[in-house]
Each structure stands twice: as C-alpha cells, then as structure tokens.
Design an enzyme around this catalytic site. Structure first.
Site, short mmCIF file in Angstrom:
data_model
loop_
_atom_site.label_atom_id
_atom_site.label_comp_id
_atom_site.label_asym_id
_atom_site.label_seq_id
_atom_site.Cartn_x
_atom_site.Cartn_y
_atom_site.Cartn_z
N GLU A 23 76.54 -6.89 -22.68
CA GLU A 23 76.07 -5.65 -23.17
C GLU A 23 77.28 -4.96 -23.73
O GLU A 23 78.13 -4.97 -23.01
CB GLU A 23 75.39 -5.05 -22.06
CG GLU A 23 73.88 -5.81 -21.81
CD GLU A 23 73.15 -4.90 -20.72
OE1 GLU A 23 73.30 -3.39 -20.55
OE2 GLU A 23 72.07 -5.24 -20.27
N HIS A 84 73.70 1.41 -25.69
CA HIS A 84 74.00 -0.04 -25.22
C HIS A 84 73.03 -1.16 -25.70
O HIS A 84 72.10 -0.77 -26.45
CB HIS A 84 73.94 -0.12 -23.48
CG HIS A 84 72.64 -0.18 -22.85
ND1 HIS A 84 71.98 0.91 -22.74
CD2 HIS A 84 71.88 -1.18 -22.19
CE1 HIS A 84 70.59 0.97 -22.09
NE2 HIS A 84 70.82 -0.37 -21.91
N HIS A 86 70.90 -5.06 -25.13
CA HIS A 86 69.97 -5.72 -24.25
C HIS A 86 70.14 -7.25 -25.06
O HIS A 86 69.16 -7.32 -25.86
CB HIS A 86 68.62 -5.44 -24.07
CG HIS A 86 68.53 -4.29 -23.11
ND1 HIS A 86 67.28 -3.72 -22.60
CD2 HIS A 86 69.58 -3.70 -22.26
CE1 HIS A 86 67.49 -2.90 -21.73
NE2 HIS A 86 68.71 -2.81 -21.68
N ASP A 97 68.63 1.04 -15.82
CA ASP A 97 68.75 2.05 -16.97
C ASP A 97 68.49 3.44 -16.32
O ASP A 97 69.16 4.41 -16.32
CB ASP A 97 68.28 1.59 -18.21
CG ASP A 97 68.95 0.65 -19.10
OD1 ASP A 97 70.14 0.23 -18.59
OD2 ASP A 97 68.38 -0.05 -19.80
#
Length: 142
Positions: A23, A84, A86, A97
């Site tokens: 990530e 970010h 995934h 998260d």
C-alpha cells in the site's frame, strides 16, 4: 464532494502501481471546504508506508506526517485529507482504516488496483464515528 486535479489523481494512481503489492500513502493538499463537505485537491505529498505488513496496512510515521503537514501549510494550502491504496481492492475503507481515522470532516482517498484502477473517497464523520462516501470528480486544469 472531493475534486482532484488531473495531476493529483494521476499521481495517486501511478504511485499505487509503482507500490506494486504494498500500500502507498500520503497527504492530500488543496482547499478544504469551509462547510467541511467540499474540497479541492491540488497536490499530493507522498509518505513512506512504515506499517509492519505494508501489503495489507498503511502507516505514516508521525514525525513524517507532521513534516508533510507543515510543508502543506507553508505552501499556503490546507490539509484536505489522506490517501492510500488497496492493491487487491476494495475501494472502501477497511475496519483498520476506520479504527485509525482521526481527522474529522477530512477525506480518505483509496485507490484500488484490482482490475481497472479506481479511486474512491470517504469523509470521516467523528460525531458518527463512521465514514461517509463522497463523490470524486476530476477538475480540468487550464
């Protein structure tokens, strides 16, 4: 609603591809709407993912995060939120998260790479202790 410039959107997607199985993460900069609901992202500030398991988690070192926030503010911009990736999806926030969200009324952008890259965004609502999905649009640059 969150609007990203084409350059900011592309930067997130390209960094996610370069991150491969890990990530990627960073800070979103621009104009944070006065009503807390409409923001414009004009820049991204990359951070190193220091999580123990970067394939399934992200963590920005607190000192680096503070430095990035100061850099954003020195540039005369607001911290709009964070981003970010995934690498294997999905585009919605994980339980982790949600547990780590600490910036009320700020956006958390997630880029998923499972199949066609997709960027989604959620705004953390502290009073509800939950994410609220928001519309993502690309702002044309002139």
């Amino acid at each position: 609603m969150i609007k990203l410039t084409r350059a900011a959107y592309d930067d997130i997607v390209y960094r996610a591809y370069k991150g491969s199985e890990a990530e990627i993460c960073g800070v979103l900069a621009g104009e944070h709407g006065t009503d807390g609901d409409k923001s414009v992202v004009t820049g991204t500030y990359a951070a190193e993912n220091v999580a123990e398991t970067p394939e399934i988690r992200y963590l920005i070192d607190p000192e680096e995060q503070l430095e990035l926030i100061e850099t954003v503010e020195e540039a005369g911009l607001d911290v709009v939120g964070f981003y970010h990736s995934h690498p294997t999806g999905p585009t919605h926030p994980s339980e982790t998260d949600a547990a780590q969200a600490t910036w009320p009324d700020h956006s958390y952008v997630i880029c998923a790479l499972d199949g066609y890259p997709f960027v989604g965004s959620w705004r953390w609502r502290d009073n509800e202790e939950a994410f609220e999905q928001e519309t993502v649009s690309i702002r044309s640059e002139r």
